[in-house]
Write a protein that holds these residues in place. Structure first.
Motif, PDB file in Angstrom:
ATOM      1  N   ASN A 131     -11.282   8.656   8.770  1.00 17.96           N
ATOM      2  CA  ASN A 131     -12.055   9.581   8.421  1.00 17.96           C
ATOM      3  C   ASN A 131     -12.390   9.185   6.839  1.00 17.96           C
ATOM      4  O   ASN A 131     -13.474   9.108   6.413  1.00 17.96           O
ATOM      5  CB  ASN A 131     -11.418  11.040   8.153  1.00 17.96           C
ATOM      6  N   ALA A 132     -11.257   8.505   6.318  1.00 23.55           N
ATOM      7  CA  ALA A 132     -11.551   8.006   4.962  1.00 23.55           C
ATOM      8  C   ALA A 132     -12.603   6.850   4.875  1.00 23.55           C
ATOM      9  O   ALA A 132     -13.470   6.391   4.110  1.00 23.55           O
ATOM     10  CB  ALA A 132     -10.182   7.629   4.177  1.00 23.55           C
ATOM     11  N   LEU A 133     -12.304   5.877   6.015  1.00 19.79           N
ATOM     12  CA  LEU A 133     -13.316   4.832   6.059  1.00 19.79           C
ATOM     13  C   LEU A 133     -14.718   5.218   6.298  1.00 19.79           C
ATOM     14  O   LEU A 133     -15.527   4.535   5.713  1.00 19.79           O
ATOM     15  CB  LEU A 133     -12.614   3.970   7.127  1.00 19.79           C
ATOM     16  N   ARG A 134     -14.863   6.351   7.160  1.00 19.78           N
ATOM     17  CA  ARG A 134     -16.233   6.556   7.186  1.00 19.78           C
ATOM     18  C   ARG A 134     -16.800   7.318   6.022  1.00 19.78           C
ATOM     19  O   ARG A 134     -17.952   6.984   5.746  1.00 19.78           O
ATOM     20  CB  ARG A 134     -16.159   7.799   8.396  1.00 19.78           C
ATOM     21  N   SER A 177     -14.481   0.626  15.626  1.00 19.06           N
ATOM     22  CA  SER A 177     -14.593   1.507  14.181  1.00 19.06           C
ATOM     23  C   SER A 177     -14.065   0.505  13.213  1.00 19.06           C
ATOM     24  O   SER A 177     -13.655  -0.499  13.237  1.00 19.06           O
ATOM     25  CB  SER A 177     -13.675   2.705  14.400  1.00 19.06           C
ATOM     26  N   LEU A 178     -14.593   1.046  11.991  1.00 17.25           N
ATOM     27  CA  LEU A 178     -14.267   0.246  10.760  1.00 17.25           C
ATOM     28  C   LEU A 178     -12.517   0.209  10.595  1.00 17.25           C
ATOM     29  O   LEU A 178     -11.901  -0.792  10.400  1.00 17.25           O
ATOM     30  CB  LEU A 178     -14.821   0.835   9.418  1.00 17.25           C
ATOM     31  N   TYR A 179     -11.970   1.440  10.787  1.00 14.96           N
ATOM     32  CA  TYR A 179     -10.528   1.459  11.061  1.00 14.96           C
ATOM     33  C   TYR A 179     -10.014   0.286  11.917  1.00 14.96           C
ATOM     34  O   TYR A 179      -9.052  -0.491  11.472  1.00 14.96           O
ATOM     35  CB  TYR A 179     -10.117   2.872  11.374  1.00 14.96           C
ATOM     36  N   ALA A 180     -10.320   0.233  13.070  1.00 14.95           N
ATOM     37  CA  ALA A 180      -9.857  -0.743  14.200  1.00 14.95           C
ATOM     38  C   ALA A 180      -9.931  -2.212  13.748  1.00 14.95           C
ATOM     39  O   ALA A 180      -8.983  -3.053  13.781  1.00 14.95           O
ATOM     40  CB  ALA A 180     -10.474  -0.458  15.552  1.00 14.95           C
ATOM     41  N   ILE A 181     -11.223  -2.386  12.936  1.00 13.69           N
ATOM     42  CA  ILE A 181     -11.690  -3.954  12.631  1.00 13.69           C
ATOM     43  C   ILE A 181     -10.659  -3.955  11.417  1.00 13.69           C
ATOM     44  O   ILE A 181     -10.268  -5.216  11.213  1.00 13.69           O
ATOM     45  CB  ILE A 181     -13.101  -3.769  12.120  1.00 13.69           C
TER      46      ILE A 181
END
Length: 183
Positions: free
Chosen positions: A8-11, A76-80
């Protein structure tokens, strides 16, 4: 190393999120190197493999499971950020002899539900709050409709796993299914 901004924070702020997650990991690895620490346990996520789950069989997923970096890239950016941090940790191991262990945790739940920052945490907090108030709810946020292929994991079990990884005498990559009584 559990510090990270979650999905959520990355989005909401991708630049800040990637700085915190990736650059923050590098800063910690540099501190470990500088102070000759023996080992660092880094918390990663099963989200790095989400796009490849459909190609895997029913047996336990190997720690070194193949990830096709184009067709099964993280979604997702989190996974990356988690995959990048894992790889940076392995490079520090190879270049500087720092013993790094990355634990890919599933959907972690538990702890403080007043301000959840993960998708599973938000889902559980929503359900808990509805149950506490006795009101019906509608899960209309697409992120709260759980489509994750993994099971939920209690935060206390994650903490125990991190301590066990930190204390393990000779950790090794698990390359196949565990046999009974194997640790």
């Amino acid at each position: 190393h559990t510090a990270a901004l979650l999905s959520n924070a990355l989005r909401a702020n991708p630049v800040n999120g990637l700085q915190v997650n990736i650059l923050g990991t590098v800063i910690l690895l540099e501190a470990c190197k500088k102070h000759d620490l023996r080992r660092i346990v880094m918390i990663s996520s099963t989200t790095v493999l989400y796009s490849g789950f459909s190609t895997l069989g029913p047996e336990p997923i190997r720690e070194d499971a193949a990830l096709h970096l184009i067709s099964q890239r993280p979604g997702s950016l989190y996974a990356i950020s988690k995959l990048a941090s894992e790889q940076i940790g392995l490079l520090y191991r190879d270049l500087h002899g720092l013993d790094t262990i990355s634990l890919r945790l599933g959907a972690v739940v538990g702890g403080d539900t007043s301000n959840p920052t993960s998708v599973p945490g938000r889902r559980f907090a929503t359900l808990i709050n509805a149950a506490g108030s006795g009101e019906e709810i509608t899960l209309d946020d697409p992120l709260l409709i759980w489509k994750g292929p993994e099971e939920f994991v209690d935060v206390r079990d994650c903490a125990r796993a991190a301590v066990a990884a930190l204390d393990a005498e000779k950790p090794r990559i698990q390359t196949g299914p565990r046999r009974p009584n194997e640790r």
